[in-house]
Design a protein around this motif. Structure first.
Motif, PDB file in Angstrom:
ATOM      1  N   ILE A   1       1.009  -0.977   0.085  1.00 29.26           N
ATOM      2  CA  ILE A   1      -0.811   0.324  -0.329  1.00 29.26           C
ATOM      3  C   ILE A   1       0.943   1.528   0.193  1.00 29.26           C
ATOM      4  O   ILE A   1       1.377   2.229  -1.299  1.00 29.26           O
ATOM      5  CB  ILE A   1      -1.290  -0.073   1.323  1.00 29.26           C
ATOM      6  N   MET A   2       1.779   0.970   1.019  1.00 30.96           N
ATOM      7  CA  MET A   2       2.802   2.410   1.129  1.00 30.96           C
ATOM      8  C   MET A   2       4.090   2.009   0.453  1.00 30.96           C
ATOM      9  O   MET A   2       5.123   1.801   1.938  1.00 30.96           O
ATOM     10  CB  MET A   2       2.892   3.187   2.207  1.00 30.96           C
ATOM     11  N   PRO A   3       4.761   1.423  -0.517  1.00 30.31           N
ATOM     12  CA  PRO A   3       6.323   0.863  -0.883  1.00 30.31           C
ATOM     13  C   PRO A   3       7.146   1.708   0.069  1.00 30.31           C
ATOM     14  O   PRO A   3       7.964   1.596   0.419  1.00 30.31           O
ATOM     15  CB  PRO A   3       5.502   0.509  -1.840  1.00 30.31           C
ATOM     16  N   SER A   4       6.822   2.899  -0.320  1.00 27.23           N
ATOM     17  CA  SER A   4       7.977   4.438   0.307  1.00 27.23           C
ATOM     18  C   SER A   4       8.348   4.025   1.783  1.00 27.23           C
ATOM     19  O   SER A   4       9.424   3.776   2.657  1.00 27.23           O
ATOM     20  CB  SER A   4       7.897   5.325   0.351  1.00 27.23           C
ATOM     21  N   VAL A   5       7.393   3.769   3.049  1.00 22.09           N
ATOM     22  CA  VAL A   5       7.241   3.577   4.425  1.00 22.09           C
ATOM     23  C   VAL A   5       7.576   2.266   4.220  1.00 22.09           C
ATOM     24  O   VAL A   5       8.667   2.389   5.550  1.00 22.09           O
ATOM     25  CB  VAL A   5       6.380   4.046   5.028  1.00 22.09           C
ATOM     26  N   ASN A   6       7.214   1.125   3.490  1.00 14.07           N
ATOM     27  CA  ASN A   6       8.115  -0.025   4.073  1.00 14.07           C
ATOM     28  C   ASN A   6       9.006  -0.040   4.117  1.00 14.07           C
ATOM     29  O   ASN A   6       9.907  -1.019   4.980  1.00 14.07           O
ATOM     30  CB  ASN A   6       7.197  -1.028   3.240  1.00 14.07           C
ATOM     31  N   ASN A   7      10.291   0.481   2.724  1.00 12.01           N
ATOM     32  CA  ASN A   7      11.349   0.345   2.642  1.00 12.01           C
ATOM     33  C   ASN A   7      12.234   1.508   3.590  1.00 12.01           C
ATOM     34  O   ASN A   7      13.077   1.067   4.251  1.00 12.01           O
ATOM     35  CB  ASN A   7      11.174   1.308   0.901  1.00 12.01           C
ATOM     36  N   PHE A   8      11.457   2.485   4.117  1.00  8.11           N
ATOM     37  CA  PHE A   8      12.551   2.772   4.886  1.00  8.11           C
ATOM     38  C   PHE A   8      12.881   1.713   6.285  1.00  8.11           C
ATOM     39  O   PHE A   8      13.429   1.969   6.698  1.00  8.11           O
ATOM     40  CB  PHE A   8      11.735   4.166   5.351  1.00  8.11           C
ATOM     41  N   PHE A   9      11.208   1.342   6.816  1.00 12.43           N
ATOM     42  CA  PHE A   9      11.372   0.617   7.984  1.00 12.43           C
ATOM     43  C   PHE A   9      11.799  -0.655   7.794  1.00 12.43           C
ATOM     44  O   PHE A   9      12.059  -1.406   8.750  1.00 12.43           O
ATOM     45  CB  PHE A   9       9.839   0.569   9.090  1.00 12.43           C
ATOM     46  N   SER A  10      11.955  -1.338   6.674  1.00 16.61           N
ATOM     47  CA  SER A  10      12.455  -2.726   6.554  1.00 16.61           C
ATOM     48  C   SER A  10      13.501  -2.622   6.234  1.00 16.61           C
ATOM     49  O   SER A  10      14.590  -3.716   6.316  1.00 16.61           O
ATOM     50  CB  SER A  10      11.295  -3.536   5.496  1.00 16.61           C
TER      51      SER A  10
END
Length: 91
Positions: free
Chosen positions: A79-88
């Protein structure tokens, strides 16, 4: 009686609930219209119902592979790839 009901339900706190229910009803109505008008297995007219079982695979494929499905086919399932990539992903 009517004024007490209006005071109870027409508050600013209830507007998001009305919006959510309205969107859900809109989605259901859109899907209902889509099924009645374009689904190859639904036949409203009596002449089309008399045809019996049709082996029209191209029409069924066209119905199943609609524009939204074609649009999201090659996208990442996030849903929000940029937020997921930031935290993962580590720095």
């Amino acid at each position: 009686m009517a004024s007490s009901t209006m005071k109870r339900w027409l508050r600013p706190e209830v507007y998001p609930l009305f919006a959510a229910v309205g969107v859900a009803i809109g989605i259901c109505g859109m899907q209902l219209v889509r099924n009645i008008t374009t689904n190859p297995e639904v036949r409203v007219l009596k002449e089309k119902r008399a045809a019996g079982v049709l082996d029209n695979h191209a029409e069924g494929e066209k119905y199943a592979q609609h524009a939204l499905r074609k649009y999201v086919r090659n996208r990442t399932p996030q849903i929000m790839p940029s937020v997921n990539n930031f935290f993962s992903e580590p720095n």
